[in-house]
Design a protein around this motif. Sequence first.
Motif, PDB file in Angstrom:
ATOM      1  N   VAL A  57       3.277 -13.738   6.814  1.00 12.52           N
ATOM      2  CA  VAL A  57       4.561 -14.147   6.216  1.00 12.52           C
ATOM      3  C   VAL A  57       4.995 -13.123   5.171  1.00 12.52           C
ATOM      4  CG1 VAL A  57       5.698 -15.876   4.762  1.00 12.52           C
ATOM      5  CG2 VAL A  57       4.256 -16.617   6.663  1.00 12.52           C
ATOM      6  N   GLN A  58       4.062 -12.736   4.304  1.00 16.16           N
ATOM      7  CA  GLN A  58       4.395 -11.762   3.255  1.00 16.16           C
ATOM      8  C   GLN A  58       4.866 -10.434   3.849  1.00 16.16           C
ATOM      9  OE1 GLN A  58       0.665 -11.700   1.148  1.00 16.16           O
ATOM     10  NE2 GLN A  58       1.314 -13.207  -0.369  1.00 16.16           N
ATOM     11  N   GLN A  61       8.377 -10.800   5.425  1.00 15.61           N
ATOM     12  CA  GLN A  61       9.381 -10.936   4.359  1.00 15.61           C
ATOM     13  C   GLN A  61       9.624  -9.602   3.663  1.00 15.61           C
ATOM     14  OE1 GLN A  61       7.565 -14.119   2.071  1.00 15.61           O
ATOM     15  NE2 GLN A  61       8.960 -15.646   2.920  1.00 15.61           N
ATOM     16  N   ARG A  62       8.543  -8.889   3.385  1.00 14.45           N
ATOM     17  CA  ARG A  62       8.668  -7.625   2.647  1.00 14.45           C
ATOM     18  C   ARG A  62       9.339  -6.547   3.502  1.00 14.45           C
ATOM     19  NH1 ARG A  62       3.783  -7.257   1.677  1.00 14.45           N
ATOM     20  NH2 ARG A  62       3.143  -5.618   3.096  1.00 14.45           N
ATOM     21  N   ASP A  65      12.888  -7.473   4.283  1.00 22.04           N
ATOM     22  CA  ASP A  65      13.678  -7.791   3.091  1.00 22.04           C
ATOM     23  C   ASP A  65      14.392  -9.131   3.282  1.00 22.04           C
ATOM     24  OD1 ASP A  65      14.869  -7.624   0.603  1.00 22.04           O
ATOM     25  OD2 ASP A  65      16.531  -6.358   1.277  1.00 22.04           O
ATOM     26  N   ASP A  66      13.600 -10.151   3.698  1.00 24.94           N
ATOM     27  CA  ASP A  66      14.210 -11.435   4.041  1.00 24.94           C
ATOM     28  C   ASP A  66      13.205 -12.570   3.876  1.00 24.94           C
ATOM     29  OD1 ASP A  66      15.638 -13.545   5.092  1.00 24.94           O
ATOM     30  OD2 ASP A  66      16.056 -12.607   7.029  1.00 24.94           O
ATOM     31  N   ASP A  67      13.432 -13.405   2.854  1.00 21.91           N
ATOM     32  CA  ASP A  67      12.572 -14.582   2.656  1.00 21.91           C
ATOM     33  C   ASP A  67      12.608 -15.524   3.857  1.00 21.91           C
ATOM     34  OD1 ASP A  67      11.752 -13.797   0.154  1.00 21.91           O
ATOM     35  OD2 ASP A  67      12.781 -15.391  -0.958  1.00 21.91           O
ATOM     36  N   TYR A  68      13.697 -15.449   4.642  1.00 28.31           N
ATOM     37  CA  TYR A  68      13.861 -16.343   5.796  1.00 28.31           C
ATOM     38  C   TYR A  68      13.370 -15.706   7.102  1.00 28.31           C
ATOM     39  CZ  TYR A  68      16.413 -20.159   3.444  1.00 28.31           C
ATOM     40  OH  TYR A  68      16.764 -21.247   2.661  1.00 28.31           O
ATOM     41  N   LEU A  69      12.541 -14.667   6.992  1.00 26.85           N
ATOM     42  CA  LEU A  69      11.806 -14.092   8.130  1.00 26.85           C
ATOM     43  C   LEU A  69      12.711 -13.587   9.262  1.00 26.85           C
ATOM     44  CD1 LEU A  69       9.125 -16.943   8.342  1.00 26.85           C
ATOM     45  CD2 LEU A  69       8.783 -14.702   7.313  1.00 26.85           C
ATOM     46  N   PHE A  78      14.555 -10.751   0.085  1.00 28.27           N
ATOM     47  CA  PHE A  78      13.169 -10.914  -0.344  1.00 28.27           C
ATOM     48  C   PHE A  78      13.126 -11.007  -1.870  1.00 28.27           C
ATOM     49  CE2 PHE A  78       8.979  -8.709  -1.284  1.00 28.27           C
ATOM     50  CZ  PHE A  78       8.212  -9.830  -0.995  1.00 28.27           C
TER      51      PHE A  78
END
Length: 336
Positions: A57-58, A61-62, A65-69, A78
């Motif tokens: 997941v990390q 996301q990294r 650049d997207d917390d929503y994958l 992110f």
Amino acid sequence: MSYNHHSVSIHFANSMLKGARLNGLNEQQLLSESGLNSELLNNQEVRITPMQLSRLVQSIQRHGDDDYLGMGSHPCRFGVFGLMARQVVHCTDLRQVFKQAVFFYNLLVPASHLSITEEGDSAIFTLNLTDPSKDPDHALLDLLMILWHRFPSWLIGQRIPLKKVCFGHSTPEHFEEYRLMFPCPAVFDQPNNSIIFDRAIMDAPVVQTLQNLSSYLRRAPLDWFKRQSYYPVYTRKVMDYLESAESMVDTSMEDIANQLHTTTRTLRRKLDEEGTSFQEIKDGVRRDEAIHLLSQPNLPISKIARVLGFAEAAAFTRAFKHWTGISPSTYRKSKG
């Protein structure tokens, strides 16, 4: 000896990687950073450690650049979750946390719409994705629903007891995983995705600090996956006893029944009513511990077999293949 490790279905890794591929991320890099390998992904029965899923997941996301994958209608940059967390940690109580978090996300993240309402003796947190078709396996939704239970629970220093969790989609193939994810019934084909809990806990004060939050954010989302096992009462009691036993392999159903001040017949009936058996629970605890130990690079398989109570490595190999459909050596190789 403590056998308190848990495993996660490979389904979640596969679903997240589908989105990563569609968004052009380097799959081999993601797998390498999370301690996974494409060989593992091909077997739907394989289970992985919470640490492996957390690292995946990390990484997604990294790199995306997207917390929503990459599975929302719009990217959620992110670090947005961390920004929100640093704001709500200063709230006085859980009610204020939910209100501020909902306002924050609805203002900054067009990929989802959140709400918090109070009706009668219930509080209802609702989360709907703007474009659910971008999350066909519900991996993003599962992650977000876990987040909005685990993180507020951490803020108030106690697990929010849930009445039920509702999903708008039909019952998925990985339905069995939901009882590990949420301490309540999961219902499907509902008007909204929502978490329903007792309204009284909205008054619970925030007990965490900005200092505590920094280490929490560094670990996230590991803590959301780690202790995901919410089981019915007798299943949980048997599991707790097995996990803390000096020698799990020598622990019998009679031993546990005596500890619970009941008969083996009654315990067997209770477990049957909960849809499981003593042997099934015991196999699950050993399987999860085996997966954890195999993720330790310098531990010989023969030693793992002995730790888990197998007389020889061959017996452990047969059992592990039965549990996961893959041999311990193949599992370890495919990780590296």
